[in-house]
Design a protein around this motif. Sequence first.
Motif, short mmCIF file in Angstrom:
data_model
loop_
_atom_site.label_atom_id
_atom_site.label_comp_id
_atom_site.label_asym_id
_atom_site.label_seq_id
_atom_site.Cartn_x
_atom_site.Cartn_y
_atom_site.Cartn_z
N VAL A 78 0.82 -1.21 0.00
CA VAL A 78 0.00 0.00 0.00
C VAL A 78 0.86 1.26 0.00
CG1 VAL A 78 -1.67 1.34 1.35
CG2 VAL A 78 -1.95 -1.13 1.10
N HIS A 79 1.87 1.28 0.84
CA HIS A 79 2.64 2.51 1.06
C HIS A 79 3.98 2.58 0.34
CE1 HIS A 79 -0.28 3.83 4.01
NE2 HIS A 79 -0.20 2.65 4.59
N ARG A 80 4.54 1.46 0.02
CA ARG A 80 5.88 1.44 -0.60
C ARG A 80 5.98 0.38 -1.69
NH1 ARG A 80 9.31 5.35 1.69
NH2 ARG A 80 8.86 5.59 3.88
N PRO A 81 5.19 0.47 -2.73
CA PRO A 81 5.20 -0.58 -3.76
C PRO A 81 6.54 -0.75 -4.46
CG PRO A 81 3.77 1.24 -4.40
CD PRO A 81 4.20 1.50 -3.00
N ALA A 82 7.31 0.32 -4.60
CA ALA A 82 8.62 0.18 -5.26
C ALA A 82 9.56 -0.66 -4.41
CB ALA A 82 9.22 1.56 -5.52
N GLU A 83 9.56 -0.40 -3.11
CA GLU A 83 10.40 -1.23 -2.22
C GLU A 83 9.89 -2.66 -2.18
OE1 GLU A 83 11.14 2.90 -0.38
OE2 GLU A 83 9.44 1.92 -1.29
N GLY A 84 8.58 -2.84 -2.33
CA GLY A 84 8.01 -4.19 -2.37
C GLY A 84 8.60 -5.01 -3.49
N ALA A 85 8.80 -4.38 -4.64
CA ALA A 85 9.41 -5.07 -5.78
C ALA A 85 10.86 -5.46 -5.44
CB ALA A 85 9.37 -4.19 -7.02
N ALA A 86 11.56 -4.59 -4.76
CA ALA A 86 12.94 -4.90 -4.36
C ALA A 86 12.98 -6.05 -3.35
CB ALA A 86 13.62 -3.66 -3.78
N VAL A 87 12.01 -6.05 -2.45
CA VAL A 87 11.93 -7.15 -1.46
C VAL A 87 11.64 -8.46 -2.17
CG1 VAL A 87 10.57 -8.07 0.46
CG2 VAL A 87 11.33 -5.70 0.50
N ALA A 88 10.71 -8.44 -3.11
CA ALA A 88 10.40 -9.66 -3.87
C ALA A 88 11.63 -10.17 -4.60
CB ALA A 88 9.26 -9.39 -4.85
N LYS A 89 12.39 -9.27 -5.18
CA LYS A 89 13.62 -9.65 -5.89
C LYS A 89 14.62 -10.28 -4.92
CE LYS A 89 17.23 -7.76 -8.87
NZ LYS A 89 17.76 -6.55 -9.51
N ALA A 90 14.77 -9.68 -3.75
CA ALA A 90 15.70 -10.22 -2.74
C ALA A 90 15.26 -11.58 -2.25
CB ALA A 90 15.82 -9.23 -1.57
N ILE A 91 13.97 -11.76 -2.06
CA ILE A 91 13.45 -13.07 -1.63
C ILE A 91 13.78 -14.12 -2.69
CG2 ILE A 91 11.35 -14.41 -1.23
CD1 ILE A 91 10.20 -11.90 0.17
N ARG A 92 13.53 -13.79 -3.93
CA ARG A 92 13.82 -14.75 -5.01
C ARG A 92 15.31 -15.08 -5.08
NH1 ARG A 92 9.40 -12.05 -7.33
NH2 ARG A 92 7.76 -13.52 -7.86
N LYS A 93 16.14 -14.12 -4.73
CA LYS A 93 17.58 -14.34 -4.80
C LYS A 93 18.10 -15.17 -3.62
CE LYS A 93 21.98 -11.88 -5.04
NZ LYS A 93 22.64 -10.57 -5.08
N HIS A 94 17.55 -14.95 -2.42
CA HIS A 94 18.14 -15.53 -1.22
C HIS A 94 17.39 -16.72 -0.63
CE1 HIS A 94 21.19 -12.43 -1.05
NE2 HIS A 94 20.25 -11.52 -1.24
N VAL A 95 16.13 -16.89 -1.00
CA VAL A 95 15.34 -18.00 -0.45
C VAL A 95 15.44 -19.17 -1.41
CG1 VAL A 95 13.01 -18.73 0.19
CG2 VAL A 95 13.79 -16.43 0.78
N PRO A 96 15.65 -20.39 -0.89
CA PRO A 96 15.73 -21.56 -1.77
C PRO A 96 14.50 -21.68 -2.68
CG PRO A 96 16.39 -22.16 0.45
CD PRO A 96 15.87 -20.75 0.52
N VAL A 97 14.73 -22.11 -3.91
CA VAL A 97 13.69 -22.18 -4.94
C VAL A 97 12.50 -22.99 -4.48
CG1 VAL A 97 13.20 -22.99 -7.28
CG2 VAL A 97 15.35 -21.84 -6.79
N LYS A 98 12.73 -24.09 -3.77
CA LYS A 98 11.60 -24.93 -3.37
C LYS A 98 10.61 -24.18 -2.48
CE LYS A 98 13.82 -27.12 0.62
NZ LYS A 98 14.23 -28.38 1.20
N PHE A 99 11.08 -23.15 -1.75
CA PHE A 99 10.18 -22.36 -0.91
C PHE A 99 9.55 -21.22 -1.70
CE2 PHE A 99 11.10 -24.74 2.67
CZ PHE A 99 12.46 -24.87 2.87
N VAL A 100 10.26 -20.71 -2.68
CA VAL A 100 9.77 -19.59 -3.49
C VAL A 100 8.59 -20.03 -4.35
CG1 VAL A 100 10.40 -18.05 -5.41
CG2 VAL A 100 11.94 -18.33 -3.48
N LYS A 101 8.60 -21.29 -4.78
CA LYS A 101 7.59 -21.76 -5.72
C LYS A 101 6.35 -22.36 -5.07
CE LYS A 101 10.63 -22.46 -9.58
NZ LYS A 101 11.01 -23.31 -10.70
N GLN A 102 6.33 -22.45 -3.74
CA GLN A 102 5.18 -23.06 -3.10
C GLN A 102 4.93 -22.44 -1.73
OE1 GLN A 102 6.15 -27.19 -2.66
NE2 GLN A 102 7.72 -26.83 -1.14
N GLY A 103 3.76 -22.70 -1.20
CA GLY A 103 3.45 -22.31 0.17
C GLY A 103 3.35 -20.82 0.41
#
Length: 163
Positions: free
Chosen positions: A123-148
């Motif tokens: 709601v308040h920081r959509p641009a930072e949200g995109a950066a957070v999503a990118k960081a999650i995809r980079k640092h969280v194992p793929v098996k967790f990114v694709k499910q749950g």
Amino acid sequence: MTKTPPREALTLAAAMNARRLSKVFVADQLGVTPAAVSQWASGHRPVPPEKAVKLADVVGTEPHLISARYAELQTNESGNVVPIRQAADGADERRNDLVIARLENDVDSLRYALGALVTVMTVHRPAEGAAVAKAIRKHVPVKFVKQGYVAELLGVLDKAGHE
């Protein structure tokens, strides 16, 4: 100003001294470094509950006396410490159920907190949200990114980034 070590550290150090056990010997028995044993005995770090039973066997004491966290996890409903190796009549099962319930509670709390953070961010920081999503995809194992739950959070962040 010198800080007094916790009771558990003093008990561990006294037990090691009573048996004339070196930190190197104790470390070898537990598969840890002598520095870890030194930190436990000096009170700079607490004895992890998963090491308490083996360490207590090596130094000749009870695990709840050298690990506050072990004692907390092993306390029964009436407040008495019941070491795992002496438990009978299903006490292990009750303690395991308690540990599982605590973990489930922590997981639920984290889910609510993450959900709230993602909601505020979208709601308040959509641009930072995109950066957070990118960081999650980079640092969280793929098996967790694709499910749950992580996949659900990423979906919300991605949707907010495209609005």
